[in-house]
Design a protein around this motif. Structure first.
Motif, PDB file in Angstrom:
ATOM      1  N   CYS A 195     -11.859 -10.456  -0.194  1.00  0.00           N
ATOM      2  CA  CYS A 195     -11.319  -9.117  -0.460  1.00  0.00           C
ATOM      3  C   CYS A 195     -10.344  -8.731   0.642  1.00  0.00           C
ATOM      4  O   CYS A 195      -9.237  -8.258   0.395  1.00  0.00           O
ATOM      5  N   LEU A 196     -10.769  -8.964   1.897  1.00  0.00           N
ATOM      6  CA  LEU A 196      -9.916  -8.592   3.027  1.00  0.00           C
ATOM      7  C   LEU A 196      -8.609  -9.381   2.992  1.00  0.00           C
ATOM      8  O   LEU A 196      -7.547  -8.851   3.295  1.00  0.00           O
ATOM      9  N   GLN A 217       0.831  -1.207   0.000  1.00  0.00           N
ATOM     10  CA  GLN A 217       0.000   0.000   0.000  1.00  0.00           C
ATOM     11  C   GLN A 217       0.871   1.266   0.000  1.00  0.00           C
ATOM     12  O   GLN A 217       0.508   2.268  -0.599  1.00  0.00           O
ATOM     13  N   ASN A 255      -8.020  -1.512  -6.175  1.00  0.00           N
ATOM     14  CA  ASN A 255      -8.292  -2.920  -5.924  1.00  0.00           C
ATOM     15  C   ASN A 255      -9.419  -3.074  -4.906  1.00  0.00           C
ATOM     16  O   ASN A 255     -10.325  -3.895  -5.076  1.00  0.00           O
ATOM     17  N   LEU A 256      -9.347  -2.238  -3.859  1.00  0.00           N
ATOM     18  CA  LEU A 256     -10.364  -2.302  -2.809  1.00  0.00           C
ATOM     19  C   LEU A 256     -11.741  -1.929  -3.373  1.00  0.00           C
ATOM     20  O   LEU A 256     -12.744  -2.602  -3.107  1.00  0.00           O
ATOM     21  N   GLN A 267      -6.419  -7.880   0.276  1.00  0.00           N
ATOM     22  CA  GLN A 267      -5.930  -6.548   0.669  1.00  0.00           C
ATOM     23  C   GLN A 267      -4.891  -6.671   1.789  1.00  0.00           C
ATOM     24  O   GLN A 267      -3.891  -5.968   1.789  1.00  0.00           O
TER      25      GLN A 267
END
Lengths: 490, 622
Positions: free
Chosen positions: A433-434, A374, A384-385, A437
């Motif tokens: 997703c988490l 990040q 992406n998020l 990320q």
């Protein structure tokens, strides 16, 4: 009016054809330079033409335009080979978008590969465009085959082991799918005597209950297109291919090719045939397949260690939602499926472009070796998020609305429990997703990656633009829905 | 006066009624705004508030009946106020008592800190109480009702010596009652189909109506400090500033609670005499009366004794109102007029004792009657009135109540007599300890240092003490005047001589008990030890002193069990989410991951298997 509108439609065939011809006719020196700009231009031009066409359709209060040979523009609807309506324009817009994104950054080191990629990608585009325009099942099959052949070749573009293996798997499964589809078409042709959409709609509206042969045809078609779309349990090839293909090819395949060859065809067939009857057996089968696909895709995504594989499984899960929408057999279901098709194209294009950006910067997509990116690439992390959250169905992204419509449709069709399950499955997508990320962007810093520099240029621009589009489309959804309503879609 | 009546009739009523609520609140805010240095200004504003309130109440008393309506939130939720007989009576009672309390408080707070805050709370409570008496819409009533609780809570939390535990106890018990009250209001509104209080009348206290009745009655009990909402009062009485204790729980809250109770039993609902609800209400009344008297008997703090006596007196109100006969209701109303001044008088005397000697511990006090004769006399008069001695006003009120209780149930009557005995014995014990016998003072305190209260404090105390006596002497005209205002139809006095005799015997037994106890132990303070340490009763007292019987502690125990249950459920859910689901997802996703072997043959097999599954599915569905 009709003639001028129809003449615009030839751009969808003409643009990729002329681009391929021009590329191959141009001198070697020129070719080297124009590959990427040409791809981006063709993609953007197609997007522009799709938007203009849609505006013209609205302007003239028409829901579709039929056209045939170039020299016979004013052909009647019943004799036309090609047709453009709101759904095909959405698909054409998405094709343009994915192509532009795939060409937006420099990936191939060798000119040879870049040249081959451009040729094959444009031909793939031609095949996909054709599938979006045709008005009969056989032509649909032919164009899907054209696109399929291009996609096998693209996967094996490097001619190294993994790519070849991926392409081979795709070819084998694709061939099986073709056989199934052909058998299905043969059965339908035996019963109906025609494969034109309008003739089929008429036939199915009069033939109730359906002859057993038609049910078998449905089964074969669902099996065939299920393989192409990557529905569970026909999905195994898909993650292998996405992982082994070069990044721009992954974008094309995940963003649009699989969607068009599988889900678009399914939506189109079901919606055209639904012009007449709603068949409960086919609907029930699709409902079950959709639900299984949603859960298996999302669960399997959680166990993946490679970013691209994880995204591939996650997109399988999303395809399940589209099938769920189609299975409802009501207007909300089709609109939801269509919107989710758009959402998924947009989301997958961004996600795989981001994966390409990570790959470009770090030379890997193995999540065990990534972390804390990040700081180096904040824009990629954020886009992406956004794309992931849109796919998971969180407001205000466009994915929220499409999923909402699908779930409402499932509810309205009397399957409240399944609607609840589909809603709960969204949590798994969020978990996925988490995971991505955290592992890739927010996790602890990895020492080897400390010197990584942020990607610049096309990859970031394309990712940013498309994630912006996700949010804008989400905010403008009432306007978009009203537009579709004006065209008589629901 | 006539001019003012016409002013009210011509629309001035709105302003007057709003003034009754707004003026005390505004003056209270002004008191709060002034600094401690300008004590004179604070005292002046406070006294001004009490005086103007008294004048306005007098105008209202002699004015005409009036109804005003200000639209507010729609759906029949209006700011509706109404003056009529009963509310007029309550307004004038609270105004007079508040005025006397203000007179005392101004002198008392001169030597205390945070006077501005105390004045502010008292005036704000007055504003809300006035609102309760004037409210003619259930939502308006709820607003003012909750306002009183809020002031009561805030006054204990934000003062010179904040006591968080007592404040929270007050809030929890008050809120528990108020939740019931809200339920009662909702049910009553649904039953009657309106929120306007003057329209609601004579609803049947059966079926859903019973729930409405119980809810409203419990709300009234909470304000009047009856069982089971009473346990905060002794703590607050011992800890909070005296003017607050006298003004809020002893005076204003009690009057408000009694007002609502009488309106519920005799107005909104038609409570049948001898019905289950009537008997239940009277049982709570007897329990309150008994608990208050019995606990007062063993206390060692002067103010705690008085607090328990005050609790017991709330039981009398309940007995009267719960009997659902006119004699009982009239008795309850007259009892209110007699007991509140008596209780205030005793609290004032206790305040003077504490301020002079620096202690309210009965073990360190004695023979103060020699040093503070006025205070001593006032206390004795107040105690005599509270105990119901003839010829004090409370004696006559008690006769009405006791005859109504006797008519309802003999056991309740016996319980009431016991309550009377304990209350009288407790008051005798505390009076004798504090004001008679040899002088006893806290350590380091000299006789010369103990001074009689200043005139401004003594005057209201003596006035209140005389009020009870005066009411008794003039009980005939007084009760007629009250009945005129309330519109009660009962004429004359109708209690039997036998019951009266039994009542007096109970009082005489209390005196005898005290004398024998005093002789046996040689100490007035231990005059009730033989009751305290009676086999069997000792355990009850022990449990009560350890707070095992405190409804707050019982409630908190229930809350703790509930929270433990919730925690367990939460932990189970956490385990399901964090372990079970995680493991399931892990195993599931791991298995799915393992199925993907990368071997194309297997993919083909999977695909064919899938097709077979589709065929099977098709066969099942078709």
């Amino acid at each position: 009016m009709s003639a001028s509108l129809a003449s615009l439609m030839y751009a969808f065939i003409g643009l990729p054809l002329l681009a391929v011809a021009g590329l191959n006719l141009a001198g070697r020196r020129l070719t080297r330079r124009i590959c990427r700009p040409l791809g981006v231009f063709v993609g953007l031009a197609q997007m522009a033409v799709a938007v203009i066409s849609q505006l013209l359709l609205l302007q003239y209060h028409k829901s579709s335009v039929s056209f045939s040979q170039f020299w016979d523009m004013t052909v009647s609807d019943s004799a036309a080979y090609l047709r453009v309506d709101a759904f095909s324009l959405v698909a054409l817009f998405c094709i343009g978008m994915a192509v532009a994104a795939a060409f937006s950054f420099k990936w191939f080191d060798s000119e040879h590969n870049a040249f081959n990629f451009t040729n094959m990608a444009l031909l793939l585009m031609l095949g996909l465009n054709g599938a979006a325009l045709v008005t009969d099942l056989f032509s649909l099959y032919v164009f899907i085959e054209i696109a399929g052949l291009c996609s096998y070749t693209l996967t094996a573009l490097y001619r190294e082991e993994r790519g070849l293996e991926g392409g081979f798997k795709q070819l084998i499964l694709g061939a099986l799918a073709s056989v199934l589809i052909l058998i299905g078409l043969a059965f339908i042709f035996m019963e109906c005597g025609s494969l034109r959409y309008d003739a089929l709609a008429l036939f199915f509206s009069e033939e109730l209950p359906l002859p057993i042969l038609d049910y078998l045809a449905f089964l074969f078609l669902i099996g065939g297109f299920g393989i192409k779309a990557g529905l569970v349990p026909f999905h195994q090839w898909l993650p292998d291919v996405y992982e082994s293909a070069p990044a721009p090819v992954s974008i094309l395949l995940s963003g649009i090719a699989t969607q068009m060859m599988g889900t678009y065809a399914l939506i189109r067939i079901m919606s055209e045939l639904k012009g007449g009857a709603a068949d409960p057996v086919a609907d029930a089968i699709l409902l079950l397949l959709g639900l299984i696909t949603i859960f298996v895709g999302a669960l399997a995504a959680l166990a993946q260690k490679d970013m691209k594989r994880c995204l591939a499984y996650s997109s399988i899960s999303q395809i399940g939602y589209i099938v769920l929408g189609v299975s409802c057999g009501n207007a909300f279901g089709f609109i939801g499926a269509m919107l989710h098709f758009f959402t998924l194209t947009l989301g997958n294009t961004v996600l795989f472009t981001d994966a390409a950006a990570v790959d470009l910067a770090t030379n890997t997509t193995d999540m065990e070796r990534l972390g804390g990116l990040q700081k180096q690439m904040p824009l990629v992390g954020v886009t992406n998020l956004i794309a992931f959250l849109s796919n998971a169905g969180l407001p205000p992204a466009v994915g929220f609305w499409s999923k909402l419509l699908i779930i409402i449709a499932v509810w309205q069709s009397g399957n409240g429990f399944i609607a609840g399950l589909a809603l709960v499955a969204g949590v798994l997508t969020v978990a996925c997703c988490l995971k991505v990320q955290r592992k890739v962007f927010f996790g602890p810093d990895v020492e080897e990656l400390s010197g990584v520099s942020a990607p610049r240029g096309g990859v970031v621009v394309s990712s940013l633009t498309l994630s912006g589009l996700i949010v804008v489309a989400g905010l403008l959804i009432p306007f978009l829905l009203r537009m579709l309503q004006a065209q008589g879609l629901f | 006066m006539n001019a003012f009546s016409s002013l009210i009739a011509s629309g001035g009523g709105l302003g007057l009624l709003l003034l009754m609520v707004a003026l005390p609140a505004l003056l209270g805010l002004a008191c709060l705004a002034l600094s401690r240095r300008s004590y004179g200004g604070q005292a002046l504003l406070f006294f001004l508030g009490a005086t103007v309130n008294l004048i306005l109440a007098l105008f209202i008393l002699f004015g005409e009946e009036q109804t005003v309506l200000l639209p507010w939130a729609g759906f029949e939720i209006n700011l509706a106020l109404r003056i009529y007989g009963f509310s007029r009576l309550m307004l004038i009672l609270s105004a007079v008592l508040f005025f006397l309390s203000a007179l005392y408080s101004v002198a008392f707070m001169r030597r205390e800190n945070r006077s501005g805050q105390v004045f502010f709370y008292c005036l704000l409570a007055l504003a809300f109480t006035n609102g309760v008496f004037l409210a003619n819409n259930f939502v308006t009533l709820l607003f003012f009702w909750e306002g009183i609780l809020a002031v009561c809570f805030a006054a204990q939390l934000y003062n010179d010596r904040p006591k968080v535990r007592t404040a929270v106890k007050t809030l929890v018990l008050g809120a528990a009652g108020d939740i019931m009250f809200i339920v009662g209001v909702a049910v009553t509104a649904v039953q009657s189909g309106t929120l306007m209080m003057d329209v609601v009348s004579g609803l049947a206290a059966e079926g859903p109506g019973a729930l409405g009745f119980i809810g409203l009655a419990l709300g009234a009990l909470a304000r009047a400090c009856a069982v089971p909402f009473q346990s905060w009062l002794p703590d607050a009485a011992a800890e909070a500033p005296l003017p607050f204790v006298v003004t809020l729980p002893v005076c204003l809250e009690r009057v408000a609670g009694a007002y609502l109770l009488l309106r519920v039993t005799g107005g909104f609902y038609a409570l049948a005499p001898g019905s289950a609800l009537s008997i239940a209400l009277m049982i709570v009344g007897v329990l309150t009366f008994l608990a208050g008297g019995m606990m007062a008997l063993i206390q060692r703090n002067l103010k705690r004794v008085l607090a328990f006596v005050a609790i017991g007196q709330a039981g009398l109100l309940l007995l009267g109102a719960g009997s659902a006969v006119p004699a009982g209701s009239d008795g309850a109303l007259l009892s209110l007029f007699a007991q509140v001044p008596a209780l205030m008088c005793m609290f004032f005397a206790a305040g003077q004792v504490e301020q002079s000697t620096g202690s309210a511990d009965l073990r360190r006090l004695g023979g103060l009657g020699h040093l503070m004769p006025f205070t001593g006399v006032a206390f004795v008069l107040g105690a005599a009135c509270a105990a119901g001695l003839p010829p004090f006003g409370s004696f006559f009120a008690d006769q009405l109540i006791f005859s109504a209780v006797n008519d309802a149930d003999i056991l309740l009557y016996i319980g009431s007599l016991l309550g009377l005995f304990f209350t009288a014995a407790a008051l005798m014990r505390v009076g004798a300890t504090c004001f008679f016998g040899p002088v006893r003072l806290p350590e380091g305190m000299e006789r010369e240092q103990v001074k009689e209260a200043p005139g401004a404090m003594a005057l209201p105390t003596v006035l209140l003490a005389v009020a009870g006596l005066g009411m008794g002497v003039l009980i005939g005209p007084f009760s007629s005047a009250v009945r005129n205002v309330t519109g009660s139809t009962v004429e004359g006095w109708s209690f039997s001589l036998v019951l009266c005799l039994i009542y007096v015997i109970a009082l005489l037994l209390a005196v005898l008990n005290h004398i024998t106890g005093h002789r046996a132990t040689g100490e007035a303070l231990r005059a009730a030890d033989h009751i305290h340490y009676l086999p069997g009763l000792y355990r009850v007292y022990d449990a009560a002193e350890r707070h095992y019987l405190d409804p707050y502690n019982i409630l908190m125990g229930v809350v703790r069990v509930y929270s433990w249950l919730c925690r367990m459920i939460d932990r189970c859910l956490s385990w399901i989410y964090e372990n079970l689901l995680e493991r399931l997802v892990d195993r599931g996703s791991g298995a799915l991951h393992d199925l993907n072997t990368g071997v194309v043959n297997q993919y083909l097999l999977w695909t064919l298997g899938g097709l077979a599954f589709l065929v099977l599915l098709f066969l099942v569905l078709v």
